[in-house]
Write an enzyme that holds these catalytic residues in place. Structure first.
Site, PDB file in Angstrom:
ATOM      1  N   ASN A 100     -23.732 -40.281   5.687  1.00  0.00           N
ATOM      2  CA  ASN A 100     -24.749 -40.100   6.731  1.00  0.00           C
ATOM      3  C   ASN A 100     -24.128 -39.248   7.833  1.00  0.00           C
ATOM      4  O   ASN A 100     -23.253 -39.719   8.560  1.00  0.00           O
ATOM      5  CB  ASN A 100     -25.169 -41.485   7.260  1.00  0.00           C
ATOM      6  CG  ASN A 100     -26.081 -41.377   8.474  1.00  0.00           C
ATOM      7  OD1 ASN A 100     -26.598 -40.301   8.789  1.00  0.00           O
ATOM      8  ND2 ASN A 100     -26.286 -42.505   9.159  1.00  0.00           N
ATOM      9  N   LYS A 119     -25.440 -38.121  10.492  1.00  0.00           N
ATOM     10  CA  LYS A 119     -25.986 -38.369  11.842  1.00  0.00           C
ATOM     11  C   LYS A 119     -26.308 -37.020  12.503  1.00  0.00           C
ATOM     12  O   LYS A 119     -26.775 -36.111  11.831  1.00  0.00           O
ATOM     13  CB  LYS A 119     -25.018 -39.232  12.649  1.00  0.00           C
ATOM     14  CG  LYS A 119     -24.649 -40.510  11.875  1.00  0.00           C
ATOM     15  CD  LYS A 119     -23.942 -41.546  12.677  1.00  0.00           C
ATOM     16  CE  LYS A 119     -23.670 -42.765  11.790  1.00  0.00           C
ATOM     17  NZ  LYS A 119     -23.051 -43.869  12.501  1.00  0.00           N
ATOM     18  N   HIS A 139     -31.852 -47.582  10.221  1.00  0.00           N
ATOM     19  CA  HIS A 139     -30.433 -47.470  10.589  1.00  0.00           C
ATOM     20  C   HIS A 139     -30.246 -48.084  11.975  1.00  0.00           C
ATOM     21  O   HIS A 139     -31.134 -47.993  12.829  1.00  0.00           O
ATOM     22  CB  HIS A 139     -29.983 -46.000  10.593  1.00  0.00           C
ATOM     23  CG  HIS A 139     -28.504 -45.876  10.772  1.00  0.00           C
ATOM     24  ND1 HIS A 139     -27.909 -45.940  12.019  1.00  0.00           N
ATOM     25  CD2 HIS A 139     -27.498 -45.756   9.875  1.00  0.00           C
ATOM     26  CE1 HIS A 139     -26.593 -45.841  11.860  1.00  0.00           C
ATOM     27  NE2 HIS A 139     -26.322 -45.727  10.569  1.00  0.00           N
ATOM     28  N   GLU A 167     -28.778 -47.209  14.532  1.00  0.00           N
ATOM     29  CA  GLU A 167     -28.987 -46.312  15.682  1.00  0.00           C
ATOM     30  C   GLU A 167     -30.473 -46.069  15.919  1.00  0.00           C
ATOM     31  O   GLU A 167     -30.909 -45.895  17.066  1.00  0.00           O
ATOM     32  CB  GLU A 167     -28.210 -45.003  15.462  1.00  0.00           C
ATOM     33  CG  GLU A 167     -26.716 -45.234  15.707  1.00  0.00           C
ATOM     34  CD  GLU A 167     -25.791 -44.508  14.735  1.00  0.00           C
ATOM     35  OE1 GLU A 167     -26.191 -43.487  14.164  1.00  0.00           O
ATOM     36  OE2 GLU A 167     -24.656 -44.989  14.544  1.00  0.00           O
ATOM     37  N   GLY A 219     -18.697 -46.800  13.657  1.00  0.00           N
ATOM     38  CA  GLY A 219     -18.067 -45.825  14.548  1.00  0.00           C
ATOM     39  C   GLY A 219     -17.001 -46.421  15.458  1.00  0.00           C
ATOM     40  O   GLY A 219     -16.569 -45.798  16.421  1.00  0.00           O
ATOM     41  N   SER A 243     -17.225 -47.910   9.420  1.00  0.00           N
ATOM     42  CA  SER A 243     -15.821 -47.494   9.426  1.00  0.00           C
ATOM     43  C   SER A 243     -15.178 -47.474   8.036  1.00  0.00           C
ATOM     44  O   SER A 243     -13.992 -47.783   7.886  1.00  0.00           O
ATOM     45  CB  SER A 243     -15.009 -48.360  10.396  1.00  0.00           C
ATOM     46  OG  SER A 243     -15.489 -48.193  11.719  1.00  0.00           O
TER      47      SER A 243
HETATM   48  P1  13P Z   1     -19.080 -44.934  10.528  1.00  0.00           P
HETATM   49  O1  13P Z   1     -18.635 -44.781   9.092  1.00  0.00           O
HETATM   50  O2  13P Z   1     -18.788 -43.758  11.378  1.00  0.00           O
HETATM   51  O3  13P Z   1     -18.631 -46.245  11.105  1.00  0.00           O
HETATM   52  O4  13P Z   1     -20.709 -45.000  10.481  1.00  0.00           O
HETATM   53  C1  13P Z   1     -21.326 -45.895   9.629  1.00  0.00           C
HETATM   54  C2  13P Z   1     -22.768 -45.591   9.612  1.00  0.00           C
HETATM   55  O5  13P Z   1     -23.477 -45.826  10.562  1.00  0.00           O
HETATM   56  C3  13P Z   1     -23.310 -44.949   8.402  1.00  0.00           C
HETATM   57  O6  13P Z   1     -24.703 -44.968   8.398  1.00  0.00           O
END
Ligand code: 13P
Length: 261
Positions: free
Chosen positions: A10, A12, A96, A98, A174, A214
């Site tokens: 992803n 983002k 998601h 976010e 993240g 992560s």
């Molecule tokens: P990270 O791998 O950066 O922690 O993000 C995970 C995520 O939100 C994937 O959709």
């Protein structure tokens, strides 16, 4: 029943069309085709068309990060399922963390998006996960139950076969803080048991459930070694083609491995 792993990146809000193309050209040079898993990249909307064209001859799937439930209309800033399909998308994220926390997507909205994805032959990846506060208050299971029941409301068992679930604890996204393999396995086993109770043993055994938060080349193998984890949804570490390919190689190095741990 053996479930085919799905490893998804992803991106983002990262990568212009040219950057997406550069990524894909480099990534495809690693020929991850030999691995017995599905690979998916999820660029931002503006890079989908270019990415779709670059992936045409490959087995890598394309997905979108979000969509609007309506087919078309006065929804400024929104993108419909048909628009995604015109770029060769076959997957779309729904809920998601976010989207839930930054943009306010409720379980009702997530369900509308998921239903619209299914009616348009897109495979939704329903994302669920608790915040740190909820985990510390021992509310992980009740939060997940709400997200699952809300997100999958009125989804038939037939349609459920096209859904993937991603468990992403919000506190691990993240932050560099991965859930321990036990935490990830236990929570995903809980999700699988919920599917069995709500649907059937067959549905639960067939459901692909990914872990996200992560994930990196160093922890991918031990996460994938867990019996209920069927792949990964990767953010930061999927932005670099070398690292994304390395995660796939690590996760899939379990194949034929007698003692994966
Ligand atoms: P990270 O791998 O950066 O922690 O993000 C995970 C995520 O939100 C994937 O959709």
């Amino acid at each position: 029943m053996s479930r085919r792993p799905l490893i998804a990146g992803n991106w983002k809000m990262h990568k212009t069309p040219q950057e997406a193309q550069d990524f894909i050209e480099r990534f495809l040079s690693f020929s991850c085709d030999g691995f017995d898993c599905d690979v998916l990249v999820i660029p931002p909307f503006t890079s989908l068309d270019r990415a779709g064209k670059c992936l045409l001859e490959s087995s890598v799937f394309l997905g979108a990060q979000d969509m609007h439930p309506a087919a078309s209309g006065a929804y400024t800033g929104a993108i419909s399922a048909n628009m995604l399909k015109s770029c060769q998308c076959s997957f779309v994220l729904a809920g998601h963390s976010e989207r839930r926390h930054v943009f306010g997507d409720t379980n009702v909205v997530v369900n509308e998006k998921l239903q619209a994805a299914l009616s348009n032959d897109l495979r939704p990846i329903l994302c669920v996960g608790e915040t740190l506060e909820e985990r510390e208050a021992d509310r992980t299971e009740s939060v997940l139950e709400e997200q699952l029941a809300g997100g999958l409301k009125d989804v038939s068992e037939l349609d459920l076969a096209h859904v993937v679930i991603a468990y992403e604890p919000v506190w691990a996204i993240g932050t560099g803080k991965t859930a321990t393999t036990e935490q990830a396995q236990d929570t995903i086993a809980f999700i699988r048991a919920w599917i069995e109770t709500r649907y059937s043993e067959t549905a639960s055994e067939a459901m692909r459930i990914l872990y996200g938060g992560s994930v990196n080349p160093a922890n991918a193998k031990s996460l994938q070694a867990q019996p209920d984890i069927d792949g990964a949804l990767i953010g930061g570490a999927s932005l670099d083609p070398d690292s994304f390919a390395q995660i796939i190689a690590e996760a899939m190095s379990l194949q034929g491995d007698d003692d994966p741990c």
